[in-house]
Design an enzyme around this catalytic site. Structure first.
Site, short mmCIF file in Angstrom:
data_model
loop_
_atom_site.label_atom_id
_atom_site.label_comp_id
_atom_site.label_asym_id
_atom_site.label_seq_id
_atom_site.Cartn_x
_atom_site.Cartn_y
_atom_site.Cartn_z
N HIS A 143 0.91 -1.09 0.12
CA HIS A 143 -0.04 0.05 -0.14
C HIS A 143 0.94 1.17 -0.16
CE1 HIS A 143 -3.20 2.55 1.23
NE2 HIS A 143 -3.90 1.72 0.66
N ASP A 195 -8.07 -5.20 0.00
CA ASP A 195 -8.57 -6.23 -1.02
C ASP A 195 -8.03 -7.68 -0.69
OD1 ASP A 195 -9.77 -4.33 -2.69
OD2 ASP A 195 -7.74 -3.42 -3.52
C1 LIG Z 1 -7.84 -0.32 -2.42
C2 LIG Z 1 -6.43 -0.27 -2.95
O1 LIG Z 1 -6.26 0.26 -3.78
S1 LIG Z 1 -5.49 -0.95 -2.22
C3 LIG Z 1 -4.09 -1.81 -3.12
C4 LIG Z 1 -4.61 -2.76 -4.13
N1 LIG Z 1 -3.55 -3.03 -5.09
C5 LIG Z 1 -2.81 -4.36 -4.95
O2 LIG Z 1 -3.05 -5.25 -3.94
C6 LIG Z 1 -1.91 -4.44 -5.95
C7 LIG Z 1 -0.47 -5.16 -5.35
N2 LIG Z 1 0.10 -3.96 -4.78
C8 LIG Z 1 0.80 -2.98 -5.55
O3 LIG Z 1 0.79 -2.86 -6.79
C9 LIG Z 1 1.42 -1.93 -4.78
O4 LIG Z 1 1.76 -2.13 -3.42
C10 LIG Z 1 0.42 -0.50 -4.69
C11 LIG Z 1 0.06 0.03 -6.09
C12 LIG Z 1 -0.74 -0.76 -3.92
C13 LIG Z 1 1.41 0.67 -4.06
O5 LIG Z 1 2.46 0.99 -4.90
P1 LIG Z 1 3.63 1.84 -4.56
O6 LIG Z 1 3.32 2.75 -3.46
O7 LIG Z 1 3.62 2.67 -5.83
O8 LIG Z 1 4.68 0.96 -4.24
P2 LIG Z 1 5.68 0.42 -5.48
O9 LIG Z 1 4.87 -0.36 -6.33
O10 LIG Z 1 6.59 1.31 -5.75
O11 LIG Z 1 6.39 -0.53 -4.81
C14 LIG Z 1 7.57 -0.32 -3.52
C15 LIG Z 1 8.09 -1.49 -3.52
O12 LIG Z 1 7.47 -2.63 -2.71
C16 LIG Z 1 7.32 -3.73 -3.52
N3 LIG Z 1 6.01 -4.33 -3.78
C17 LIG Z 1 5.01 -3.24 -3.63
N4 LIG Z 1 3.67 -3.99 -3.35
C18 LIG Z 1 4.12 -5.52 -3.72
C19 LIG Z 1 3.42 -6.39 -3.83
N5 LIG Z 1 2.16 -6.55 -3.84
N6 LIG Z 1 4.04 -7.80 -4.12
C20 LIG Z 1 5.60 -7.43 -4.12
N7 LIG Z 1 6.25 -6.48 -4.18
C21 LIG Z 1 5.64 -5.40 -3.90
C22 LIG Z 1 7.82 -3.31 -5.12
O13 LIG Z 1 8.25 -4.23 -6.06
C23 LIG Z 1 8.98 -2.16 -4.70
O14 LIG Z 1 9.99 -2.72 -4.30
P3 LIG Z 1 11.48 -2.13 -4.60
O15 LIG Z 1 11.52 -0.99 -4.00
O16 LIG Z 1 12.60 -3.14 -4.40
O17 LIG Z 1 11.53 -1.79 -6.34
O1 LIG Z 2 -5.59 4.68 -0.19
C1 LIG Z 2 -5.18 3.92 -1.32
O2 LIG Z 2 -4.27 4.17 -1.85
C2 LIG Z 2 -6.17 2.81 -1.71
C3 LIG Z 2 -7.28 2.79 -1.36
O3 LIG Z 2 -8.25 3.22 -1.86
C4 LIG Z 2 -7.67 2.13 -0.16
O4 LIG Z 2 -6.77 1.56 0.42
O5 LIG Z 2 -8.76 1.91 0.25
#
Ligand SMILES: CC(=O)SCCNC(=O)CCNC(=O)[C@H](O)C(C)(C)COP(=O)(O)OP(=O)(O)OC[C@H]1O[C@@H](n2cnc3c(N)ncnc32)[C@H](O)[C@@H]1OP(=O)(O)O
Ligand SMILES: O=C([O-])CC(=O)C(=O)O
Length: 385
Positions: free
Chosen positions: A268, A322
């Protein structure tokens, strides 16, 4: 000017706007290090236990908990506006059955603007009517598409059922067990608002142009649909299915780490501990399992969470909202591709709160860029390219 020159102008480029404040807001608060979430100053745990989704929606949109009379009037208006116009139903009948319900919802939400297009954005009665219509009709549209894609007529809302029970009824034509309706209502409360996430930012950008609220919600629905945001709840179930057994969890995670693929339902931008909503959702899943029997995906999920924490906790990667929501919805008998539309049914409350707040001190969003092209390039005639 080169990119280096542009950077010297004092702009600081933050990919994904990480940590960049884009508004002042009093709607919700997150402390990502402590795992705290509050709506209008009230902890999410309190609201999940003591409030309802509609009361929480009122709180988010109008800033205060309603009195009994205010809540009764609000619920009555919502019941009254649940039905959708037959022309919207006819339009939805033309949608391909194979289309994703989030796309159907985005188109249907935008279509509301064709019928209720007056933009009296400084009239509190208009704001209230739009908020009521969107909260009331979105569940009906989600359920209607579900029925229609199966070749059936939509099930009419039932005025004697409350918000969540009525939604489950419209999906199945069966009156739900009270625990099922209550669990869904808590899920809606948990998903209603979350500061400046991607879809809410999208809603605020759209709102800042002073367009109508149906366009605001339609743009937010489109943004929520992506797998990095609300769409992850659906992907989690696909992932658990493809893992197939507890023994396969560790090799699956190791492969994700090797190939640098994201593990759905984890990580997150703000939380660096387990999402407080994931804790509640996990306990809701357990309540359902106790009454209706365990889901075999649950053991896989628990092991997955254990191994992800072992491997990635040092990066602050834990289960997000999620991760466990899909297991709850599955136990409620909801098809996987309706999970994100259910998220939208709930998050519309937060989007509306942000729409209203944005209108209060509006200035159009118009950020800047760092230009990476060149200048004064010659036009090369097509024959010479
Ligand atoms: C309601 C919502 O929106 S909650 C989020 C729902 N989304 C997901 O579950 C999808 C999986 N998660 C992700 O893609 C990300 O964690 C996000 C999009 C939620 C947040 O993204 P950002 O804050 O941009 O983090 P970013 O993608 O830059 O990741 C930072 C580091 O953690 C790692 N990382 C983050 N999430 C994950 C994951 N789910 N699995 C594995 N590694 C991860 C990245 O690879 C990165 O590693 P590095 O620094 O060694 O390159
Ligand atoms: O806050 C965020 O980036 C994603 C979101 O909507 C949540 O976690 O409910």
């Amino acid at each position: 000017m080169t990119v280096a020159d542009e950077l010297k102008t004092g702009f600081e480029f933050k990919p994904g706007l990480e940590g960049v404040p884009v508004t002042l807001s009093s709607i919700s608060f997150v402390d990502g290090k402590k795992g705290v979430l509050e709506y209008r100053n009230i902890p999410i745990e309190e609201l999940a236990l003591k409030s309802t989704f509609l009361e929480t929606s009122y709180l988010l949109i109008w800033g205060e908990l309603p009195t009994q009379d205010e809540l009764d009037a609000f619920e009555k208006e919502i019941r009254y506006h649940r039905r959708i116009k037959y022309r919207i139903r006819d339009m939805m009948k033309c949608f391909p059955e194979s289309g994703h319900p989030m796309d159907a919802l985005q188109a249907s939400a935008a279509a509301l603007g064709l019928f209720y297009s007056r933009r009296a954005l400084d009239d509190p009665a208009y704001i209230r009517a739009a908020a009521v219509r969107l909260l009331a009709k979105i569940p009906t549209m989600v359920a209607a598409f579900q029925m229609m894609r199966k070749g059936n007529d939509p099930i009419q809302p039932r005025d004697d059922l409350d918000y969540s029970a009525n939604f489950l009824y419209m999906l199945t034509e069966q009156e739900p067990d009270p625990l099922e309706a209550q669990v869904l209502d808590v899920c809606l409360t948990l998903h209603a608002e979350h500061t400046i996430n991607a879809s809410t930012f999208s809603a605020r950008v759209t709102a800042s142009t002073l367009t109508d609220p149906y366009a605001v919600v339609a743009s937010a629905v489109g943004t929520l649909a992506g797998p990095l945001h609300g769409g992850a709840n659906e992907e989690v179930i696909d992932m658990l299915e493809s893992i197939g057994s507890v023994e396969n969890v560790r090799p699956y995670i190791e492969n994700c780490l090797k190939t640098k693929s994201k593990i759905m339902g984890f990580g997150h931008r703000v939380y660096k501990v387990k999402d407080p909503r994931a804790i509640i959702l996990q306990s809701l899943a357990e309540q359902l399992f106790e009454k209706f029997g365990r889901d075999n995906y649950y053991d896989i999920a628990v092991e997955l969470e254990r191994v992800v924490e072992e491997k990635l906790a040092y990066k602050g990667i834990y289960a997000n909202v999620d991760f466990y929501s899909g297991l709850v919805y599955r136990k409620l008998g909801i098809p996987t591709d309706l999970f994100t539309p259910i998220f939208a049914i709930s998050r519309v409350a937060g989007w509306l709160a942000h729409w209203k707040e944005q209108l209060g001190e509006n200035r159009i969003y118009r950020p800047t860029q760092i230009y990476t092209g060149t200048h004064n390039a010659p036009y090369i005639p097509i024959a010479e390219r």
